[in-house]
Design an enzyme around this catalytic site. Sequence first.
Site, PDB file in Angstrom:
ATOM      1  N   ASP A  58      80.004  45.783  11.977  1.00  0.00           N
ATOM      2  CA  ASP A  58      80.558  45.135  13.163  1.00  0.00           C
ATOM      3  C   ASP A  58      79.469  44.785  14.179  1.00  0.00           C
ATOM      4  O   ASP A  58      79.755  44.215  15.218  1.00  0.00           O
ATOM      5  CB  ASP A  58      81.617  46.026  13.809  1.00  0.00           C
ATOM      6  CG  ASP A  58      82.459  45.279  14.832  1.00  0.00           C
ATOM      7  OD1 ASP A  58      82.544  44.042  14.735  1.00  0.00           O
ATOM      8  OD2 ASP A  58      83.037  45.926  15.730  1.00  0.00           O
ATOM      9  N   LYS A 100      75.363  32.117  18.658  1.00  0.00           N
ATOM     10  CA  LYS A 100      76.083  32.954  17.693  1.00  0.00           C
ATOM     11  C   LYS A 100      77.439  32.317  17.403  1.00  0.00           C
ATOM     12  O   LYS A 100      78.246  32.128  18.304  1.00  0.00           O
ATOM     13  CB  LYS A 100      76.272  34.361  18.259  1.00  0.00           C
ATOM     14  CG  LYS A 100      77.172  35.268  17.410  1.00  0.00           C
ATOM     15  CD  LYS A 100      77.508  36.573  18.134  1.00  0.00           C
ATOM     16  CE  LYS A 100      78.581  37.369  17.405  1.00  0.00           C
ATOM     17  NZ  LYS A 100      78.985  38.582  18.132  1.00  0.00           N
ATOM     18  N   GLU A 104      77.290  42.475  13.701  1.00  0.00           N
ATOM     19  CA  GLU A 104      76.891  41.364  12.823  1.00  0.00           C
ATOM     20  C   GLU A 104      76.215  40.217  13.555  1.00  0.00           C
ATOM     21  O   GLU A 104      75.472  39.450  12.964  1.00  0.00           O
ATOM     22  CB  GLU A 104      78.115  40.855  12.058  1.00  0.00           C
ATOM     23  CG  GLU A 104      78.989  39.837  12.772  1.00  0.00           C
ATOM     24  CD  GLU A 104      79.609  40.355  14.060  1.00  0.00           C
ATOM     25  OE1 GLU A 104      79.791  39.553  14.997  1.00  0.00           O
ATOM     26  OE2 GLU A 104      79.924  41.562  14.147  1.00  0.00           O
ATOM     27  N   ASP A 110      84.543  35.013  19.215  1.00  0.00           N
ATOM     28  CA  ASP A 110      83.212  35.527  18.925  1.00  0.00           C
ATOM     29  C   ASP A 110      82.226  34.408  18.586  1.00  0.00           C
ATOM     30  O   ASP A 110      81.060  34.680  18.318  1.00  0.00           O
ATOM     31  CB  ASP A 110      83.268  36.544  17.772  1.00  0.00           C
ATOM     32  CG  ASP A 110      82.173  37.600  17.878  1.00  0.00           C
ATOM     33  OD1 ASP A 110      81.630  37.783  18.981  1.00  0.00           O
ATOM     34  OD2 ASP A 110      81.854  38.233  16.856  1.00  0.00           O
ATOM     35  N   LYS A 134      87.547  46.567  12.774  1.00  0.00           N
ATOM     36  CA  LYS A 134      87.962  46.757  14.166  1.00  0.00           C
ATOM     37  C   LYS A 134      89.408  47.252  14.222  1.00  0.00           C
ATOM     38  O   LYS A 134      90.182  47.042  13.281  1.00  0.00           O
ATOM     39  CB  LYS A 134      87.876  45.426  14.926  1.00  0.00           C
ATOM     40  CG  LYS A 134      86.490  44.881  15.146  1.00  0.00           C
ATOM     41  CD  LYS A 134      86.565  43.544  15.867  1.00  0.00           C
ATOM     42  CE  LYS A 134      85.180  42.961  16.127  1.00  0.00           C
ATOM     43  NZ  LYS A 134      84.438  43.720  17.153  1.00  0.00           N
ATOM     44  N   ARG A 183      73.826  40.102  15.742  1.00  0.00           N
ATOM     45  CA  ARG A 183      72.359  40.187  15.709  1.00  0.00           C
ATOM     46  C   ARG A 183      71.809  39.866  14.323  1.00  0.00           C
ATOM     47  O   ARG A 183      70.669  39.424  14.191  1.00  0.00           O
ATOM     48  CB  ARG A 183      71.922  41.565  16.192  1.00  0.00           C
ATOM     49  CG  ARG A 183      72.352  42.725  15.311  1.00  0.00           C
ATOM     50  CD  ARG A 183      72.381  44.050  16.047  1.00  0.00           C
ATOM     51  NE  ARG A 183      73.509  44.144  16.956  1.00  0.00           N
ATOM     52  CZ  ARG A 183      73.746  45.182  17.744  1.00  0.00           C
ATOM     53  NH1 ARG A 183      72.934  46.228  17.744  1.00  0.00           N
ATOM     54  NH2 ARG A 183      74.787  45.199  18.544  1.00  0.00           N
ATOM     55  N   ASP A 222      85.770  37.556  13.681  1.00  0.00           N
ATOM     56  CA  ASP A 222      85.071  38.821  13.446  1.00  0.00           C
ATOM     57  C   ASP A 222      86.069  39.961  13.279  1.00  0.00           C
ATOM     58  O   ASP A 222      86.604  40.482  14.255  1.00  0.00           O
ATOM     59  CB  ASP A 222      84.122  39.111  14.616  1.00  0.00           C
ATOM     60  CG  ASP A 222      83.348  40.410  14.417  1.00  0.00           C
ATOM     61  OD1 ASP A 222      83.237  40.858  13.253  1.00  0.00           O
ATOM     62  OD2 ASP A 222      82.850  40.951  15.412  1.00  0.00           O
TER      63      ASP A 222
END
Length: 494
Positions: free
Chosen positions: A349, A267, A351, A290, A279, A353, A272
């Site tokens: 959020d 990933k 995201e 991230d 967030k 996956r 993010d």
Amino acid sequence: MQFQAKSFDAASHRSPLLVVGVFSNTTLTPGAHLIDQAGKGQLSKLLTREKFTGARGTSLMLHHSVGQTAERLLIIGLGPLEKSSIEPAAINAALNALQNVAKSATYKSLSIDLTGVSVSGQASSWLASHIAQTLTTGLWQFDQLKSQKSNKLNINKITVNTDGSAATIKKSLEQGQALADGMNYARELGNLPGNICTPSYLANQARAMGRGQSKLKVSVLTEKQMQAEGMGSLLSVSAGSDEPAKLIVMEYRGAAKSQAPNVLVGKGITFDTGGISLKPGAGMDEMKFDMCGAASVFGTMKTLLALQPKINVVAIVAAAENMPSGGATKPGDIVTSMSGQTIEVLNTDAEGRLVLCDALTYSKRFKPKTVIDIATLTGACVIALGSHAHGLYSNDQAFADRLLDAGIEAGDRAWQMPLWDEYQKQLDSNFADIANIGGREAGSITAACFLSRFTKDLCWAHLDIAGTAWKSGGAKGATGRPVPLLVQYLLNNK
């Protein structure tokens, strides 16, 4: 840092600094004993006088001779001997003590004699490898973005004497340093801010890694190419950003073409914000981390290129930036993944996956032996396991067991979590095939359940590294995990 394997007599060895160990109750290691003999008991008397007990992680620096030829002697405590061996944690404590000395050293080399030191549960070759790995990572500095650089480390050569032949020790040192270099590369990528480490930056890093490497083929899919592949889920994440997404593919070919590859999927959310599901501002700077799943994949590939094992490995990095804008994906939007499954995006959020599911589907074209995805996926995993263990999910128990064993062997442990059908119902959607979140309960599990919908015909495992990939507070920074686990697993399964 240069590591050298050499068999030497601790008493007569010449070095600016010689490091030897002492067990609890001042039981001397063979190297320390040779010095004590040469000095007619001076070392033993001094340890008694200074009340140095050999407790784990303690140290005593001597600037005069007590029987050794070396200019300085560093005594490090190894703790108690249990069944003629010590715990790996005792070695870690000893090396931490050595790091503190090495950081301020004015000389350029030092020597370590840990002959006769057996580590519980580890082969004799482990000690030399661990010395190289721990010192290379421990003495690493990230200061390239500071106008005032850290004091440059003077130590550039470390000579190691442990049990085993010089050739075996040399090979172990090389493996430990290669692993550490991979970890440090992953740490560097993780620490870089989002305005530097973008999806395009990662793509360029991959191209640079492949340059001049006959065993590494690098290709990068643009958003236009991903659109043609039907990767609507991945592209829904980058829709709100000015930074284009990239799907980065690195193919390491160390074995025959007929040998099915192990695939690593990282990933790579380079920053993010949460997208429209924004967030909180506090701590959002840490969302540059991230992409640590992607960073660990890069670090693993760097280590493989150094070691050149006879295996095939494909690394896929799904790189994107998750930002809010007029074009961003909205909560309630429905997107179509590469697999054809439709996804209701209830929370932008969640995201990670969304980029991983298309990358996992893409991995099938390589006809993989196994697939491991690595992601800072859920805060729920941090609540469940803290910062010590990665969360491990798998649809194949034998595969999961091999990963768990590799983690124990590498000192980079994972803990298996359930992937039961009962959790799948939380992902039901009234409007699409699947929702991208499953509610408050079991958030790490339902995230893994989401990914499992795209891996039914794969031997697959998911590592949730949200709690282990970086540290906060005064020690803020990427850790380089789980590069040790991944490398160990790949080397164990040649």
